[in-house]
Scaffold this motif. Structure first.
Motif, PDB file in Angstrom:
ATOM      1  N   THR A   3      -6.259   2.856  -4.596  1.00 25.95           N
ATOM      2  CA  THR A   3      -7.250   3.952  -4.193  1.00 25.95           C
ATOM      3  C   THR A   3      -8.493   3.907  -4.651  1.00 25.95           C
ATOM      4  O   THR A   3      -9.593   4.338  -4.162  1.00 25.95           O
ATOM      5  CB  THR A   3      -6.692   5.298  -4.185  1.00 25.95           C
ATOM      6  N   GLU A   4      -8.711   3.326  -6.005  1.00 24.13           N
ATOM      7  CA  GLU A   4      -9.919   2.842  -6.459  1.00 24.13           C
ATOM      8  C   GLU A   4     -10.551   1.863  -5.944  1.00 24.13           C
ATOM      9  O   GLU A   4     -11.520   1.552  -5.544  1.00 24.13           O
ATOM     10  CB  GLU A   4      -9.693   2.518  -8.053  1.00 24.13           C
ATOM     11  N   GLN A  29      -2.602   3.760  -7.397  1.00 23.12           N
ATOM     12  CA  GLN A  29      -3.768   4.269  -7.961  1.00 23.12           C
ATOM     13  C   GLN A  29      -4.781   3.430  -8.093  1.00 23.12           C
ATOM     14  O   GLN A  29      -6.064   3.548  -7.507  1.00 23.12           O
ATOM     15  CB  GLN A  29      -3.539   4.773  -9.503  1.00 23.12           C
TER      16      GLN A  29
END
Length: 61
Positions: A60-61, A57
């Motif tokens: 992807t940020e 996560q």
């Protein structure tokens, strides 16, 4: 005969003898229980999966 009181005395005396090696006596009256090896690995796998998901996560940020 081995009684609860004798066991406490044995733990106390052993802890006293081992102080010079940096060991400490466990908590008196603790209700903690050991975790089985299988449960330890199940928990470890669960934690690893959560961490991997967090890393993905964040990437992807």
């Amino acid at each position: 005969m081995l009684t609860c009181k004798k066991l406490v005395t044995y733990h106390d005396s052993y802890a006293k003898a081992m102080e010079k090696y940096g060991l400490q006596r466990g908590v008196r009256g603790s209700e903690a229980r050991h975790t089985t090896t299988a449960q330890y690995y199940r928990d470890l796998i669960r934690q690893t999966s959560k961490l991997e998901a967090n890393v993905q996560q964040l990437q992807t940020e």
